[in-house]
Design an enzyme around this catalytic site. Structure first.
Site: not given
Length: 254
Positions: A159, A166
């Site tokens: 991720y 993010k």
């Protein structure tokens, strides 16, 4: 449409909202909830015309009002055209940056073009959309809300690119929030735990995430949507540059 935890809580009558990635998954839920509570919703999408039309039809069948805006957020000229269409019809009160993409692989395996594409949609698009939204919010209390995830702070396997994007999204939010506060525009982020019917389902470890979410009682999509709509409401005027975590406690324990 059923508002779940949102029923009778918000009134966006007369408001106009733009939701990027607003025709499927969690974005579609946000679009439906905003329309259900009185807003006219501009729903951005890139492809999957059938799903976009279906979401539009569902909103209209429930008595809501919405418009489809096809634009690839990688391309600044398409963002310009999208906001030009909104501007031609009037001001804007709410911008929700929900669109996101990325690749699920170890960070060192992410190709340069995949990294750039993730940053372009997840972070740069917020900046470009905000630039174009701010003039349309002049003279009114505007609201800008983005969607983040627990991977902005936690290390989640495969991720890395998305999690980094993010984290950058949350940092950009803080800068925009302070700069736009004098214009009566609040900028905030909602960070959600794992949600069903999103691109996270493509993660190689999603099955274990989903099982853990069930075990831990992670927040439901409606609960996350309630937080987003709260930040879009007049009641949230004191929230400036905040990352609001709505995960039902999923991320607090191992």
């Amino acid at each position: 449409m059923s508002g779940g935890t949102l029923a009778g809580t918000f009134n966006f009558s007369g408001k106009r909202a733009l939701v990027t990635g607003g025709t499927r998954g969690f974005g579609a839920l946000l679009s439906k909830r905003l329309a259900e509570h009185g807003a006219h919703v501009y729903m951005n999408y890139v492809r999957d015309e059938a799903t976009a039309q279906q979401t539009l039809a569902e909103i209209q069948a429930a008595g809501g009002s919405a418009t489809l805006l096809k634009a690839n957020l990688v391309h600044s000229e398409e963002i310009d055209a999208m906001f030009a269409q909104v501007a031609a019809e009037g001001p804007l009160d709410i911008l929700i940056h929900n669109a996101a993409l990325g690749t699920f692989k170890p960070t060192l395996d992410v190709r340069a073009n995949q990294w750039d594409l993730t940053m372009a949609v997840n972070v740069r698009a917020l900046l470009l959309c905000a630039k174009r939204a701010v003039p349309l919010m002049a003279g009114r209390p505007g609201r800008i809300v983005s969607m983040s995830s627990l991977g902005s702070e936690q290390v989640i396997p495969s991720y890395g690119a998305i999690g980094t994007s993010k984290a950058a999204l949350e940092a950009l939010t803080r800068y925009l929030a302070i700069e736009l506060k004098p214009k009566q525009i609040t900028v905030n982020v909602v960070s959600a735990g794992p949600l069903p019917n999103t691109s996270l389902a493509l993660h190689p470890g999603y099955a274990s995430m989903a099982a853990r979410a069930t075990e831990k009682g992670a927040a439901t999509p409606d609960e996350v949507a309630a937080a987003v709509l709260f930040l879009c409401s007049s009641a949230a005027s004191g929230f400036v540059g905040q990352t609001v975590v709505v995960d039902g406690g999923y991320g607090l324990s191992a």
